[in-house]
Design an enzyme around this catalytic site. Sequence first.
Site, PDB file in Angstrom:
ATOM      1  N   ASP A 337     -25.890 -32.992  68.488  1.00  0.00           N
ATOM      2  CA  ASP A 337     -25.824 -31.937  67.479  1.00  0.00           C
ATOM      3  C   ASP A 337     -25.345 -30.666  68.162  1.00  0.00           C
ATOM      4  O   ASP A 337     -26.059 -30.058  68.972  1.00  0.00           O
ATOM      5  CB  ASP A 337     -27.176 -31.679  66.816  1.00  0.00           C
TER       6      ASP A 337
HETATM    7  C1  BGC Z   1     -26.546 -28.403  62.744  1.00  0.00           C
HETATM    8  C2  BGC Z   1     -26.037 -29.722  62.229  1.00  0.00           C
HETATM    9  C3  BGC Z   1     -24.583 -29.585  61.823  1.00  0.00           C
HETATM   10  C4  BGC Z   1     -23.796 -29.088  63.005  1.00  0.00           C
HETATM   11  C5  BGC Z   1     -22.324 -28.953  62.733  1.00  0.00           C
HETATM   12  C6  BGC Z   1     -25.642 -27.782  63.787  1.00  0.00           C
HETATM   13  O1  BGC Z   1     -25.992 -26.479  64.068  1.00  0.00           O
HETATM   14  O2  BGC Z   1     -27.838 -28.585  63.276  1.00  0.00           O
HETATM   15  O3  BGC Z   1     -26.825 -30.152  61.152  1.00  0.00           O
HETATM   16  O4  BGC Z   1     -24.118 -30.817  61.354  1.00  0.00           O
HETATM   17  O5  BGC Z   1     -24.294 -27.818  63.376  1.00  0.00           O
HETATM   18  O6  BGC Z   1     -22.047 -27.957  61.839  1.00  0.00           O
END
Ligand code: BGC
Length: 795
Positions: A337
């Site tokens: 993530d």
């Molecule tokens: C979030 C994710 C998201 C990713 C991409 C992260 O900060 O926790 O849920 O998919 O960013 O945008």
Amino acid sequence: MQVGHVTGYISRQAPVQNCAKGGALGNAVEGILTLDTRISRRAALIGAGAVAAWMTSPARAILRTAGRVQVPAFVDDLIRRMTLEEKAGQLSLMASAWGGGAALSLNPASGGPNFQQQVAEARQGQLTGVFNGNGATMARILQTAAVKESRLKIPLIFAADIIHGHRTIFPVPLAEVASFEPELARRTAAAAAFEAAGAGIDWTFSPMVDVARDQRWGRGVEGGGEDVLLGRLFAAARVQGFQGSDLKSTEHLLACIKHFAAYGAAESGLDYNVVDISEQHLREVYLQPYKAGFDAGALSAMASFNEINGVPATGNRWLQTDLLRGEWGFEGFVVSDYTGDEEMIAAGFAKDGRDAARLAFLAGVDMSMQSGLYRQHLPGLVRSGEVPQEQLDASVRRVLALKAMLGLFDDPFRRIDVKRESARSLLPATRALAREAGRKSIVLLKNDGDLLPLPRSGKKIALIGPFAQGAHDLVGPWVVYGDDAKAIDLATGLRGALRDRASLVVAQGSGVEEPIAGGIEQAVAAARQADVVILAIGEGAGMSGEAQSRTEIVVPAPQQRLAEAVAATGKPIVVVLKHGRALALEGAVANAQAILATWFLGTETGNAIADVLFGAYNPSGRLPASFPRRSGQEPYYYAHKATGRPNPPGNLEPYKAHFRDTPNSALYPFGHGLTYGRIEYSRFVQSGPSLRTNGTIELSVTVTNRGARAAEEVVQLYTHERVASLTQPVRELKAFRKLALQPGQSEVVRFTLRAADLSFYGRDARPRTEPGTIDVWIAPSAESGGVHGTFDLIA
Ligand code: BGC
């Protein structure tokens, strides 16, 4: 009597242990779909058509092939020809650097390259794809660089956070769970996929399936609420909606189960915080929806930011490899993530970037998002022997196989078509679905004196509050491509429904978190002239979502003051709440005659709320998360344990489990929601006194609508095992049915339970059933009596 299908769901405990693909939830879904319910001829079969459609739909076929990855022969040829740097490139995903693009406004500033540099990276094979980019035009430029100008011509994959819609925005995921209709979520996910795939997107970072039991946490808004059964059903439905039956389809997307795992169990509801949890509890509660999503066919997963018992999920080999691949047989790929790999340095788990890349990769995270650590360090780590070449190849194989399954090798531009992008955007049928989903997501918490529904004429209405009108806070959190300006606000929705538009006066009264000069005076004046006040208050869109934890989950102070002042006029008040979490309602807000929980409903907000306020639609939503009495009760969830000193119903008894000042029950419990009818539960009947471990028991209730209006009821079945080798939650939802009842109509609703539905995870973290006495309630919410019985579970 006839045998029919209603929209009914029954728990088939997913044995998270030893259950490979096509296993548990596949069975659960089969169970859901084929469940026979004997109901009388007069019964309205809500969703019966939809269920029948499911039975024959191609989407259902995916259940049988869930989770299989096909690797075409050319993939291995390609891998043989790739340099280490090109392999690391296939495992490196970056935020789109398109000027003013969505990625940079959503995520922390990345300080990433400019777009021309990113195109160069695509040309040099340093990039597997980008996320949260902007549309087909951008995708075409990057894809051209990759497939026409790079050495191996490997197509890029385009990802995005399609959380609750692309251009047409549906209710936030938590709201949609209030419908208790997973099939609705499948349809909205499919519609979102249709729009997004039309705009060049191949892969969504969704569904988010983290069980959330602490309302202070801001990200509960993205998920399935506090309950395990609903979490599993909605996870599976969303995966099926996004992916359809063929990933090559230009109407579907690859789904990504996130955040793996237990992100929702963050200590004190503080986002990114640690999780310390027993394996038994992890399996019993948090792992269930992820497993359901994988069983439904999701072929990618996102590692979560949190640590579990001291080991960050991103560096957790037990989680990402032993459990996910070994025990569950997951064949897709895992992405970190955002900069989750790099964050293991600050967490005190990795020494530096190289160490972080090594730990994440060896744990089983195939692809690194945004940090760039894999392309920086993996080649060196393989050369030094710290990372086995075969493991690198295995990860690249998974990623390339998925690109092939998405049809990208056949036609890298298959989803990239500027004309199709606009042709699919905000179509009337999609908006109609958003309105349907919106009204089904609304929960009527309170309706004293049957204040609702309001008449369409003959009453002067004062619509007051920061969410009364204006193109703001409508689409809600986690929206990349949706637009408040395209959404219907509340005032517009109400005017559309009223016979006399002039009977509505609007006053803002307050900002969301700041008072406005003279606002209260103006609002009070408007209320004085009105027969009824609609108070549109609550949380702004930015108050939930990532990094939006709150210590006090209340209506912000300036709005509370506004509510108190308006209430002092003595006018009847309907509170229309906007919120991304369950709230602790106080004072004039809690005491209003009527309260509607409306969350963030998206593009059709105003129309959906008007439908419910004026009775064009009878509210049918039920809470997917308990509303506590006070913030300090959090984490509060219905499936809690009794403790050795439960407080008996009624007064606060000394030395019992409650706070000094508040009963430890909900103000509005999980499953609660009123209708415009008057629903009565009676006549509990069970097929016998006991249930054998290999048998079934039938339990039924008579549900009657004694009111003057038609209603939809969600009949909920809860159980509790009185004594077991591990104490059991006071109640757990095992099955539910949603049915329509005309005034005066009475139906017998039957449920069939198996002993396996009563299994729990033992100290050895394996599912078990133990003989004992089972309490069962068939009730309208998790804390209401409904009808009650007991039976013995016998060996
Ligand atoms: C979030 C994710 C998201 C990713 C991409 C992260 O900060 O926790 O849920 O998919 O960013 O945008």
